[in-house]
Scaffold this motif. Sequence first.
Motif, PDB file in Angstrom:
ATOM      1  N   GLU A 153       0.839  -0.971   0.002  1.00 34.05           N
ATOM      2  CA  GLU A 153      -0.006  -0.020  -0.125  1.00 34.05           C
ATOM      3  C   GLU A 153       0.885   1.268  -0.019  1.00 34.05           C
ATOM      4  OE1 GLU A 153      -3.763   2.059   2.589  1.00 34.05           O
ATOM      5  OE2 GLU A 153      -2.460   0.161   3.393  1.00 34.05           O
ATOM      6  N   LEU A 154       2.114   1.349   0.946  1.00 33.91           N
ATOM      7  CA  LEU A 154       2.804   2.456   0.792  1.00 33.91           C
ATOM      8  C   LEU A 154       3.607   2.706  -0.562  1.00 33.91           C
ATOM      9  CD1 LEU A 154       4.472   2.160   4.376  1.00 33.91           C
ATOM     10  CD2 LEU A 154       2.993   3.983   3.508  1.00 33.91           C
ATOM     11  N   GLU A 155       3.914   1.654  -1.111  1.00 31.13           N
ATOM     12  CA  GLU A 155       4.603   1.548  -2.421  1.00 31.13           C
ATOM     13  C   GLU A 155       3.630   2.073  -3.417  1.00 31.13           C
ATOM     14  OE1 GLU A 155       6.777  -1.895  -3.297  1.00 31.13           O
ATOM     15  OE2 GLU A 155       7.941  -1.768  -1.770  1.00 31.13           O
ATOM     16  N   ILE A 156       2.382   1.486  -3.386  1.00 31.24           N
ATOM     17  CA  ILE A 156       1.357   2.161  -4.397  1.00 31.24           C
ATOM     18  C   ILE A 156       1.208   3.869  -4.145  1.00 31.24           C
ATOM     19  CG2 ILE A 156      -0.824   2.199  -5.110  1.00 31.24           C
ATOM     20  CD1 ILE A 156      -1.118  -0.826  -4.527  1.00 31.24           C
ATOM     21  N   THR A 157       1.328   3.989  -2.890  1.00 37.87           N
ATOM     22  CA  THR A 157       1.068   5.587  -2.746  1.00 37.87           C
ATOM     23  C   THR A 157       2.260   6.292  -2.892  1.00 37.87           C
ATOM     24  OG1 THR A 157      -0.524   4.964  -0.604  1.00 37.87           O
ATOM     25  CG2 THR A 157       0.592   7.386  -0.773  1.00 37.87           C
ATOM     26  N   LEU A 158       3.497   5.704  -2.839  1.00 38.61           N
ATOM     27  CA  LEU A 158       4.714   6.458  -3.303  1.00 38.61           C
ATOM     28  C   LEU A 158       4.630   6.407  -4.816  1.00 38.61           C
ATOM     29  CD1 LEU A 158       7.546   7.754  -2.922  1.00 38.61           C
ATOM     30  CD2 LEU A 158       8.179   5.140  -3.011  1.00 38.61           C
ATOM     31  N   ALA A 159       4.278   5.606  -5.428  1.00 43.22           N
ATOM     32  CA  ALA A 159       4.218   5.643  -7.031  1.00 43.22           C
ATOM     33  C   ALA A 159       3.314   6.716  -7.478  1.00 43.22           C
ATOM     34  CB  ALA A 159       3.902   4.274  -7.632  1.00 43.22           C
ATOM     35  N   LEU A 160       2.151   6.728  -6.855  1.00 44.00           N
ATOM     36  CA  LEU A 160       1.314   7.776  -7.240  1.00 44.00           C
ATOM     37  C   LEU A 160       1.922   9.266  -6.913  1.00 44.00           C
ATOM     38  CD1 LEU A 160      -2.136   6.364  -5.804  1.00 44.00           C
ATOM     39  CD2 LEU A 160      -1.157   6.221  -8.297  1.00 44.00           C
ATOM     40  N   ALA A 161       2.414   9.261  -5.723  1.00 42.84           N
ATOM     41  CA  ALA A 161       3.214  10.589  -5.370  1.00 42.84           C
ATOM     42  C   ALA A 161       4.330  10.984  -6.531  1.00 42.84           C
ATOM     43  CB  ALA A 161       3.747  10.578  -4.121  1.00 42.84           C
ATOM     44  N   LEU A 162       4.785  10.055  -6.838  1.00 43.55           N
ATOM     45  CA  LEU A 162       6.012  10.104  -7.747  1.00 43.55           C
ATOM     46  C   LEU A 162       5.394  10.487  -9.188  1.00 43.55           C
ATOM     47  CD1 LEU A 162       8.495   6.985  -7.352  1.00 43.55           C
ATOM     48  CD2 LEU A 162       8.995   9.465  -7.096  1.00 43.55           C
ATOM     49  N   GLN A 163       4.378   9.926  -9.559  1.00 40.26           N
ATOM     50  CA  GLN A 163       3.708  10.392 -10.778  1.00 40.26           C
ATOM     51  C   GLN A 163       3.264  11.862 -10.616  1.00 40.26           C
ATOM     52  OE1 GLN A 163       2.959   8.981 -13.740  1.00 40.26           O
ATOM     53  NE2 GLN A 163       1.729  10.421 -14.560  1.00 40.26           N
TER      54      GLN A 163
ATOM     55  N   ALA B 122       4.279  14.029  -9.062  1.00 35.77           N
ATOM     56  CA  ALA B 122       5.756  14.991  -8.813  1.00 35.77           C
ATOM     57  C   ALA B 122       6.326  15.018 -10.205  1.00 35.77           C
ATOM     58  CB  ALA B 122       6.588  14.390  -7.665  1.00 35.77           C
ATOM     59  N   GLY B 123       5.719  14.549 -11.351  1.00 38.88           N
ATOM     60  CA  GLY B 123       6.254  14.461 -12.746  1.00 38.88           C
ATOM     61  C   GLY B 123       7.302  13.329 -13.026  1.00 38.88           C
TER      62      GLY B 123
ATOM     63  N   GLU C  23       8.669   7.962 -15.147  1.00 37.44           N
ATOM     64  CA  GLU C  23       9.155   6.497 -15.258  1.00 37.44           C
ATOM     65  C   GLU C  23       9.404   6.112 -14.239  1.00 37.44           C
ATOM     66  OE1 GLU C  23      10.407   3.688 -17.567  1.00 37.44           O
ATOM     67  OE2 GLU C  23       9.606   5.485 -18.177  1.00 37.44           O
ATOM     68  N   GLU C  24       9.804   6.566 -12.895  1.00 37.73           N
ATOM     69  CA  GLU C  24      10.062   6.008 -11.688  1.00 37.73           C
ATOM     70  C   GLU C  24       8.736   5.456 -11.054  1.00 37.73           C
ATOM     71  OE1 GLU C  24      11.124   9.087 -12.440  1.00 37.73           O
ATOM     72  OE2 GLU C  24      13.346   9.121 -11.780  1.00 37.73           O
ATOM     73  N   SER C  25       7.705   6.191 -11.274  1.00 39.34           N
ATOM     74  CA  SER C  25       6.359   5.591 -10.543  1.00 39.34           C
ATOM     75  C   SER C  25       5.999   4.277 -11.693  1.00 39.34           C
ATOM     76  CB  SER C  25       5.244   6.786 -11.242  1.00 39.34           C
ATOM     77  OG  SER C  25       3.911   6.233 -10.722  1.00 39.34           O
ATOM     78  N   LYS C  26       6.134   4.373 -12.931  1.00 35.34           N
ATOM     79  CA  LYS C  26       5.818   3.133 -13.723  1.00 35.34           C
ATOM     80  C   LYS C  26       6.630   1.944 -13.344  1.00 35.34           C
ATOM     81  CE  LYS C  26       5.473   1.861 -18.623  1.00 35.34           C
ATOM     82  NZ  LYS C  26       5.811   2.373 -20.008  1.00 35.34           N
TER      83      LYS C  26
END
Length: 155
Positions: free
Chosen positions: A17-27, A29-30, A33-36
């Motif tokens: 869950e935390l990693e999904i939240t982190l991925a959405l935050a990365l997205q 933040a622009g 690629e890291e989010s993907k």
Amino acid sequence: VDAETVLRVLPRDRRDELEITLALALQAAGQAEESKILLQGLARGASSPKRRQQAEWALLVQSVDVSGEEVASAREMKVLWNDVSASLPGRGGGLGSAGGAAVAAARRQRGGGGVPGPQFGALGLGPLAVIFAVLALPLSIPLVAWLRSDGGGPV
């Protein structure tokens, strides 16, 4: 507390869950690629089908190109909004509520030095009496009860 220690202690589902939240935050933040990359890893190896589905959905949403195409439902709503607002007299010609308020304020000022703030003169006496009763009645009940008790007498 070290972040690695916290991650080791958390249940696997919570880490996903935390990693999904982190991925959405990365997205957001622009850093698409890291989010993907993070979401692809979760889609393949998350601890539960629910988390894998969430990661796949986030990947699907990221892959949609919305670069300039207007959604059909938005076009339809604009047409309906413009039709309705054009048919209403004195509503600002489709400008929306803020535009209509600005047009009304400009009309008041041109028509005789309009005063900024709420304008109650157009309501008439009936609605004003109802507004007063709705506001004053609930406030008067505790005041009357206080006055009838010793609270209202001389000290």
